[in-house]
Write a protein that holds these residues in place. Sequence first.
Motif, PDB file in Angstrom:
ATOM      1  N   SER A 134      76.149  20.424  85.796  1.00  0.00           N
ATOM      2  CA  SER A 134      74.736  20.778  85.888  1.00  0.00           C
ATOM      3  C   SER A 134      74.026  20.231  84.664  1.00  0.00           C
ATOM      4  CB  SER A 134      74.550  22.299  85.957  1.00  0.00           C
ATOM      5  OG  SER A 134      74.864  22.900  84.715  1.00  0.00           O
ATOM      6  N   GLU A 135      72.719  20.060  84.788  1.00  0.00           N
ATOM      7  CA  GLU A 135      71.950  19.546  83.657  1.00  0.00           C
ATOM      8  C   GLU A 135      71.946  20.550  82.505  1.00  0.00           C
ATOM      9  OE1 GLU A 135      67.773  17.159  82.834  1.00  0.00           O
ATOM     10  OE2 GLU A 135      67.850  18.614  84.475  1.00  0.00           O
ATOM     11  N   LYS A 136      71.937  21.836  82.832  1.00  0.00           N
ATOM     12  CA  LYS A 136      71.930  22.866  81.793  1.00  0.00           C
ATOM     13  C   LYS A 136      73.176  22.778  80.922  1.00  0.00           C
ATOM     14  CE  LYS A 136      71.487  27.859  81.106  1.00  0.00           C
ATOM     15  NZ  LYS A 136      71.300  29.189  81.766  1.00  0.00           N
ATOM     16  N   LYS A 137      74.332  22.620  81.544  1.00  0.00           N
ATOM     17  CA  LYS A 137      75.583  22.503  80.787  1.00  0.00           C
ATOM     18  C   LYS A 137      75.618  21.188  80.012  1.00  0.00           C
ATOM     19  CE  LYS A 137      78.371  25.357  83.904  1.00  0.00           C
ATOM     20  NZ  LYS A 137      79.502  25.380  84.866  1.00  0.00           N
ATOM     21  N   PHE A 138      75.033  20.150  80.589  1.00  0.00           N
ATOM     22  CA  PHE A 138      74.998  18.842  79.937  1.00  0.00           C
ATOM     23  C   PHE A 138      74.173  18.896  78.648  1.00  0.00           C
ATOM     24  CE2 PHE A 138      73.328  14.512  79.350  1.00  0.00           C
ATOM     25  CZ  PHE A 138      74.496  13.765  79.436  1.00  0.00           C
ATOM     26  N   VAL A 139      73.075  19.627  78.675  1.00  0.00           N
ATOM     27  CA  VAL A 139      72.225  19.761  77.495  1.00  0.00           C
ATOM     28  C   VAL A 139      72.997  20.373  76.333  1.00  0.00           C
ATOM     29  CG1 VAL A 139      70.229  21.003  76.566  1.00  0.00           C
ATOM     30  CG2 VAL A 139      70.039  19.799  78.744  1.00  0.00           C
ATOM     31  N   THR A 140      73.898  21.305  76.634  1.00  0.00           N
ATOM     32  CA  THR A 140      74.749  21.879  75.583  1.00  0.00           C
ATOM     33  C   THR A 140      75.583  20.797  74.920  1.00  0.00           C
ATOM     34  OG1 THR A 140      74.881  24.001  76.746  1.00  0.00           O
ATOM     35  CG2 THR A 140      76.569  23.555  75.087  1.00  0.00           C
ATOM     36  N   LEU A 141      76.116  19.872  75.720  1.00  0.00           N
ATOM     37  CA  LEU A 141      76.881  18.742  75.173  1.00  0.00           C
ATOM     38  C   LEU A 141      75.999  17.846  74.320  1.00  0.00           C
ATOM     39  CD1 LEU A 141      79.000  17.653  78.299  1.00  0.00           C
ATOM     40  CD2 LEU A 141      79.693  19.147  76.418  1.00  0.00           C
ATOM     41  N   MET A 142      74.779  17.619  74.772  1.00  0.00           N
ATOM     42  CA  MET A 142      73.844  16.764  74.030  1.00  0.00           C
ATOM     43  C   MET A 142      73.560  17.338  72.648  1.00  0.00           C
ATOM     44  SD  MET A 142      71.074  15.908  77.046  1.00  0.00           S
ATOM     45  CE  MET A 142      70.031  14.841  76.042  1.00  0.00           C
ATOM     46  N   ASN A 153      67.937  17.706  63.015  1.00  0.00           N
ATOM     47  CA  ASN A 153      66.580  18.159  63.286  1.00  0.00           C
ATOM     48  C   ASN A 153      66.159  17.801  64.705  1.00  0.00           C
ATOM     49  OD1 ASN A 153      64.817  19.755  61.836  1.00  0.00           O
ATOM     50  ND2 ASN A 153      64.432  18.195  60.286  1.00  0.00           N
ATOM     51  N   THR A 154      67.141  17.802  65.614  1.00  0.00           N
ATOM     52  CA  THR A 154      66.901  17.391  66.995  1.00  0.00           C
ATOM     53  C   THR A 154      67.433  18.456  67.950  1.00  0.00           C
ATOM     54  OG1 THR A 154      66.994  15.017  66.488  1.00  0.00           O
ATOM     55  CG2 THR A 154      67.474  15.659  68.743  1.00  0.00           C
ATOM     56  N   ARG A 155      66.665  18.726  69.000  1.00  0.00           N
ATOM     57  CA  ARG A 155      67.107  19.675  70.021  1.00  0.00           C
ATOM     58  C   ARG A 155      66.556  19.245  71.379  1.00  0.00           C
ATOM     59  NH1 ARG A 155      65.209  24.367  72.544  1.00  0.00           N
ATOM     60  NH2 ARG A 155      66.863  25.856  73.115  1.00  0.00           N
ATOM     61  N   PHE A 156      67.433  19.291  72.385  1.00  0.00           N
ATOM     62  CA  PHE A 156      67.044  18.892  73.739  1.00  0.00           C
ATOM     63  C   PHE A 156      67.075  20.081  74.691  1.00  0.00           C
ATOM     64  CE2 PHE A 156      69.063  15.040  71.893  1.00  0.00           C
ATOM     65  CZ  PHE A 156      67.943  14.228  71.877  1.00  0.00           C
ATOM     66  N   ILE A 157      66.245  20.008  75.734  1.00  0.00           N
ATOM     67  CA  ILE A 157      66.275  21.018  76.785  1.00  0.00           C
ATOM     68  C   ILE A 157      66.540  20.387  78.156  1.00  0.00           C
ATOM     69  CG2 ILE A 157      64.750  22.579  75.531  1.00  0.00           C
ATOM     70  CD1 ILE A 157      62.471  21.642  77.421  1.00  0.00           C
ATOM     71  N   ASN A 158      66.575  19.060  78.216  1.00  0.00           N
ATOM     72  CA  ASN A 158      66.928  18.364  79.451  1.00  0.00           C
ATOM     73  C   ASN A 158      67.481  16.982  79.114  1.00  0.00           C
ATOM     74  OD1 ASN A 158      64.626  16.504  79.204  1.00  0.00           O
ATOM     75  ND2 ASN A 158      63.355  18.236  79.854  1.00  0.00           N
ATOM     76  N   SER A 159      67.951  16.271  80.132  1.00  0.00           N
ATOM     77  CA  SER A 159      68.613  14.976  79.911  1.00  0.00           C
ATOM     78  C   SER A 159      67.663  13.796  79.997  1.00  0.00           C
ATOM     79  CB  SER A 159      69.724  14.789  80.958  1.00  0.00           C
ATOM     80  OG  SER A 159      69.174  14.787  82.275  1.00  0.00           O
ATOM     81  N   SER A 160      66.415  14.034  80.387  1.00  0.00           N
ATOM     82  CA  SER A 160      65.488  12.936  80.649  1.00  0.00           C
ATOM     83  C   SER A 160      64.401  12.766  79.597  1.00  0.00           C
ATOM     84  CB  SER A 160      64.809  13.158  82.010  1.00  0.00           C
ATOM     85  OG  SER A 160      64.062  14.369  81.992  1.00  0.00           O
ATOM     86  N   GLY A 161      64.037  13.868  78.917  1.00  0.00           N
ATOM     87  CA  GLY A 161      62.930  13.807  77.971  1.00  0.00           C
ATOM     88  C   GLY A 161      61.636  14.346  78.535  1.00  0.00           C
ATOM     89  N   LEU A 162      61.679  14.866  79.770  1.00  0.00           N
ATOM     90  CA  LEU A 162      60.487  15.492  80.327  1.00  0.00           C
ATOM     91  C   LEU A 162      60.034  16.625  79.408  1.00  0.00           C
ATOM     92  CD1 LEU A 162      61.399  15.584  84.133  1.00  0.00           C
ATOM     93  CD2 LEU A 162      59.514  14.325  83.092  1.00  0.00           C
ATOM     94  N   PRO A 163      58.710  16.830  79.291  1.00  0.00           N
ATOM     95  CA  PRO A 163      58.205  17.787  78.305  1.00  0.00           C
ATOM     96  C   PRO A 163      58.617  19.219  78.591  1.00  0.00           C
ATOM     97  CG  PRO A 163      56.452  17.026  79.765  1.00  0.00           C
ATOM     98  CD  PRO A 163      57.632  16.181  80.055  1.00  0.00           C
TER      99      PRO A 163
END
Length: 312
Positions: A134-142, A153-163
Amino acid sequence: MIVKNSNWLKHYRYFFILLFTVCCLLSTTSFAKEIHSRSVVVMDASTKEILYAKNPYLRRPPASTTKLVTAIIAIENANLSDVVTISRNASHVSPHKAGFREGDQVTVEELLYAALLDSANDAAVALSEIIAGSEKKFVTLMNRRVRTIGAVNTRFINSSGLPGCGQYTTAYDLAKIMSYVLRYQKLKDIIGTRVAQISTENGNSIFLRNTNMLLWSENDLIGGKTGYTHKAMHCFVCASEHENETVIVAILGSPSRDSLWKESSTLISKGFEVLGNKDKSFDYETRSHSDTADIRKASYKENVKTKNWSLK
């Protein structure tokens, strides 16, 4: 007759040192006024030394430069020949999309081309699902991976960069991420490709054109990744190689696409100029925690290749 006056010579020397310093500062300030983006970093890829910066630690939305981290996770956790079946969720992700349909079957390699050339959100989501479920689990890996890279100083909430709330990076971190991307020859090949054509298992062909317009004008460019959302504005990170030296340029918050390309070219040249003048000493460092922060004095210490035209 030569008159030797040590005090006069000393004052004379100090005057010219002061004059030289003032000229250098005026030159640096003049250059800084040409850069309208909110945050930039020019980095020596081999040493990770900052050659020029404006608000390098300012947190900004990453937009589609996020897909570089998606690509890193993908290439480290899947085989390029692995076949991915596009899910309903991936096919319905918000634009921009390559146009994959639910049930389409494509390889990981083809998804990487779609994500990095065409900045396709459906490709990014499909990669996240095949690797983590799932994308949610993938974000944890990111988020775990960028910390090990040093992008703290970086944090993601999705794999695409959508706001979305809580997603950010800095120009300094983005430059570090690009430096890590360069470790993988396949990713270097992809981001340096102008156009490509991929095909699904059922014969559907998709034409991809790189969103990085500098590939058509900068002969020394290795490649890069663009990004844009209304809040992030125009973003770009790239690497350029000249005479065995590699410079990385990261830009966040450029006011327009035209400005983005102009400033990218200017900063690439600036980076190589700095590396070519190691006998000079201009420390240039900026520090900011807000979008309105001014550039402050600092210094750095003394101290068209052929592109692929189809997916093979």
